[in-house]
Write a protein that holds these residues in place. Structure first.
Motif, short mmCIF file in Angstrom:
data_model
loop_
_atom_site.label_atom_id
_atom_site.label_comp_id
_atom_site.label_asym_id
_atom_site.label_seq_id
_atom_site.Cartn_x
_atom_site.Cartn_y
_atom_site.Cartn_z
N LEU A 185 0.84 -1.19 0.00
CA LEU A 185 0.00 0.00 0.00
C LEU A 185 0.88 1.24 0.00
CD1 LEU A 185 -2.82 1.44 0.49
CD2 LEU A 185 -2.18 1.39 2.92
N THR A 186 0.70 2.11 -0.99
CA THR A 186 1.45 3.37 -1.05
C THR A 186 0.59 4.50 -0.53
OG1 THR A 186 2.81 2.66 -2.92
CG2 THR A 186 2.59 5.04 -2.56
N VAL A 187 1.14 5.28 0.40
CA VAL A 187 0.53 6.51 0.90
C VAL A 187 1.47 7.64 0.49
CG1 VAL A 187 -0.20 7.80 2.93
CG2 VAL A 187 -0.60 5.33 2.82
N ASP A 188 1.02 8.53 -0.39
CA ASP A 188 1.94 9.56 -0.89
C ASP A 188 1.72 10.91 -0.24
OD1 ASP A 188 -0.37 10.52 -2.09
OD2 ASP A 188 0.43 10.50 -4.14
N ALA A 189 0.80 10.98 0.73
CA ALA A 189 0.63 12.21 1.52
C ALA A 189 -0.03 11.81 2.83
CB ALA A 189 -0.23 13.23 0.77
N ALA A 190 0.49 12.32 3.92
CA ALA A 190 -0.08 12.07 5.25
C ALA A 190 0.10 13.32 6.08
CB ALA A 190 0.58 10.87 5.92
N HIS A 191 -0.97 13.78 6.69
CA HIS A 191 -0.94 14.99 7.50
C HIS A 191 -1.73 14.74 8.79
CE1 HIS A 191 0.31 16.79 3.72
NE2 HIS A 191 0.56 17.93 4.34
N ALA A 192 -1.46 15.56 9.79
CA ALA A 192 -2.24 15.52 11.02
C ALA A 192 -2.52 16.94 11.47
CB ALA A 192 -1.52 14.74 12.12
N GLY A 193 -3.74 17.18 11.93
CA GLY A 193 -4.15 18.50 12.39
C GLY A 193 -5.26 18.37 13.40
N ASN A 219 -2.55 21.88 10.49
CA ASN A 219 -2.32 20.69 9.67
C ASN A 219 -0.86 20.62 9.24
OD1 ASN A 219 -3.36 18.34 8.59
ND2 ASN A 219 -3.85 19.27 6.62
N ARG A 220 -0.16 19.57 9.67
CA ARG A 220 1.26 19.43 9.38
C ARG A 220 1.54 18.11 8.66
NH1 ARG A 220 4.23 22.67 12.92
NH2 ARG A 220 3.00 24.50 13.42
N ALA A 221 2.53 18.15 7.80
CA ALA A 221 2.89 16.95 7.03
C ALA A 221 3.62 15.93 7.90
CB ALA A 221 3.76 17.34 5.84
N LEU A 222 3.22 14.69 7.72
CA LEU A 222 3.91 13.57 8.35
C LEU A 222 4.93 13.02 7.37
CD1 LEU A 222 0.73 11.84 9.73
CD2 LEU A 222 2.52 12.78 11.16
N THR A 223 6.04 12.55 7.91
CA THR A 223 7.05 11.92 7.07
C THR A 223 7.34 10.53 7.57
OG1 THR A 223 8.87 12.79 8.38
CG2 THR A 223 8.11 14.14 6.51
N PHE A 224 7.87 9.71 6.68
CA PHE A 224 8.24 8.33 7.01
C PHE A 224 9.70 8.16 6.66
CE2 PHE A 224 3.85 8.74 5.95
CZ PHE A 224 3.18 7.97 6.89
N ASP A 225 10.50 8.01 7.69
CA ASP A 225 11.94 7.93 7.51
C ASP A 225 12.43 9.13 6.70
OD1 ASP A 225 14.40 6.83 7.95
OD2 ASP A 225 14.28 5.39 6.31
N GLY A 226 11.82 10.28 6.99
CA GLY A 226 12.18 11.52 6.32
C GLY A 226 11.53 11.73 4.97
N ASP A 227 10.73 10.81 4.52
CA ASP A 227 10.10 10.89 3.20
C ASP A 227 8.61 11.12 3.37
OD1 ASP A 227 9.31 10.57 0.53
OD2 ASP A 227 10.83 9.03 0.18
N HIS A 228 8.01 11.86 2.45
CA HIS A 228 6.57 12.11 2.52
C HIS A 228 5.75 10.97 1.94
CE1 HIS A 228 6.87 16.20 4.02
NE2 HIS A 228 7.86 16.40 3.17
N ASP A 257 7.58 9.00 12.07
CA ASP A 257 8.55 9.64 12.96
C ASP A 257 7.81 10.55 13.95
OD1 ASP A 257 10.63 8.58 11.42
OD2 ASP A 257 10.58 10.32 10.09
N PRO A 258 8.46 10.93 15.05
CA PRO A 258 7.85 11.88 15.98
C PRO A 258 7.70 13.26 15.35
CG PRO A 258 9.84 10.88 16.90
CD PRO A 258 9.74 10.45 15.47
N LEU A 259 6.61 13.91 15.62
CA LEU A 259 6.36 15.25 15.13
C LEU A 259 6.56 16.25 16.26
CD1 LEU A 259 5.25 16.78 12.56
CD2 LEU A 259 3.12 16.85 13.80
N PRO A 260 7.43 17.23 16.11
CA PRO A 260 7.64 18.21 17.18
C PRO A 260 6.36 18.98 17.49
CG PRO A 260 9.41 18.31 15.57
CD PRO A 260 8.34 17.44 14.98
N GLY A 261 6.17 19.32 18.74
CA GLY A 261 4.98 20.05 19.17
C GLY A 261 4.21 19.24 20.19
#
Length: 402
Positions: A85-93, A106-115, A128-132
């Motif tokens: 399964l490919t997820v090419d955009a992930a955000h959380a808000g 709303n901030r972008a999530l990354t996976f191993d530094g990749d979106h 990865d952990p999101l600062p905040g």
């Protein structure tokens, strides 16, 4: 800083840089290897089920976190997928209203530094952990895009919460533009964790069936009993994860997914920061077409308890509530229920017992739910009944220092 500036800053939820740790997970059966956990403490979860078919679309999934904290992470699941399964955009808000989000949250999530991330068939990936910082009890919106999803989709069917779908919706946007459809299920998202302020803060997982899943409670109001427990525990920062699946059994798999014995690794032991599990299952085993005996159900409890203890968790057993009036009730099932409860109260290996039977039964007819706690089908409690279940759990029992 102005009041508006402070509000915007608080709304900027900390979206994580997903550290893509692909971990083995169940499709129909649990993995045999060691448990792999994300960091922090689980603050929300929903057990994986097979949904419909994957599609090229965006999802805006609304969940209420229990504990607050920093370094938010999400876990994506492809447990029932038969292809990557490919997820090419992930955000959380943070949700404002409907599909719209609080400005600049709303901030972008990354996976191993990749979106972009690819979740293997049968697997999971943590971000990865999101600062905040995310506040306790916040309504979190996790937005995903699956550009080429096909085959069986993974999610959780009975969310009792409205989430949003869109063919061309932008996961990174704040507005409700493009979110043209609603869904009552959660897709691909199965856990959220945070790093609490106090390092000793932990989490509890409620392992159960449709009662734990919330059937009978008011949709959209977060009135499942694990939600009520989360509100009771909010002051000390404890996370609460709901691992309820409608129709689930202790011993055998069915359309309610793998049995509790089989899914313990996936839905409890793999969650980060867990210190206790509340086991509230059994009614589906004893009212099945080929019902289990009291000895068989208790043996299942013992296996779950043994494995949870080996992982350092406290185990709280919840007695089985009455269900006379439900179509599948009969005197034999009632006899088994009472024997199961008798053996639980006699200390069958649990660290503590939450006496749900005592909290919900009708004093005038102990084989039935109290009428004022009955959602109407004589099996599932209503909102007040859910609160009574949560009230039967002693908070002190959740930390047995194992």
């Amino acid at each position: 800083m102005s009041g508006r500036g402070r509000a915007c800053r608080a709304a900027a939820v900390l979206l994580l840089t997903l550290a893509g740790q692909a971990t083995p997970a169940l499709a129909a059966t649990p993995p045999a290897g060691a448990t792999v956990r994300g960091s922090g403490v689980v603050t929300w979860a929903a057990s994986a089920q097979r949904l419909g078919q994957g599609a090229d679309r965006s999802y805006r999934l609304i969940v209420r976190v229990s504990a607050g904290g920093s370094d938010l992470r999400v876990r994506l699941s492809n447990a029932y997928g038969d292809r990557p399964l490919t997820v090419d955009a992930a955000h959380a808000g943070l949700q404002a209203e409907g599909a719209s989000l609080k400005p600049r949250s709303n901030r972008a999530l990354t996976f191993d530094g990749d979106h972009t991330v690819t979740v293997p068939a049968g697997g999971t990936v943590w971000s990865d952990p999101l600062p905040g910082r995310v506040p306790a009890g916040a309504r979190l919106a996790v937005s995903l895009r699956t550009p080429d999803a096909r085959g069986p989709a993974t999610g959780h069917e009975m969310a009792l919460t409205t989430s949003y779908l869109g063919k061309d919706a932008d996961p990174g946007g704040d507005a409700d533009t493009g979110w043209t459809l609603t869904t009552g299920s959660w897709w691909y998202l199965d856990a959220v964790s945070v790093r609490p302020a106090h390092p000793r803060t932990g989490a509890v997982v409620a392992l159960g069936d449709s009662i734990t899943d919330g059937w009978g409670s008011t949709p959209g109001r977060d009135r499942r009993w694990p939600d009520d427990l989360a509100r009771r525990l909010r002051a000390d920062g404890t996370g609460v994860a709901n691992a309820g699946i409608s129709g689930n059994r202790v011993l055998t798999g069915n359309n309610g997914g793998p049995s509790a014995v089989r899914r313990l690794e996936r839905d409890v032991l793999s969650q980060p920061g867990v210190r206790a599990v509340i086991l509230y299952e059994g009614v589906n085993d004893l009212k099945a077409k080929d019902p289990a005996s009291a000895a068989e159900i208790v043996a299942g409890y013992r296996e779950i308890t043994k494995r949870a203890h080996a992982a350092g968790l406290c185990v709280i057993g919840a007695t089985v509530a009455p269900f006379k009036g439900w179509l599948q009730w009969d005197p034999d099932a009632e006899t088994v229920r009472r024997e199961v409860n008798r053996r639980m109260r006699a200390d069958d290996g649990f660290d503590a017992v939450a006496d749900v039977d005592r909290a919900l039964r009708d004093p005038r007819d102990p084989e039935r739910l109290r009428p004022d706690l009955d959602a109407g089908d004589h099996l599932h409690p209503d909102d007040e009944g859910m609160r009574a279940i949560a009230g039967s759990v002693d908070p002190a029992s959740l930390d047995c220092r194992r």
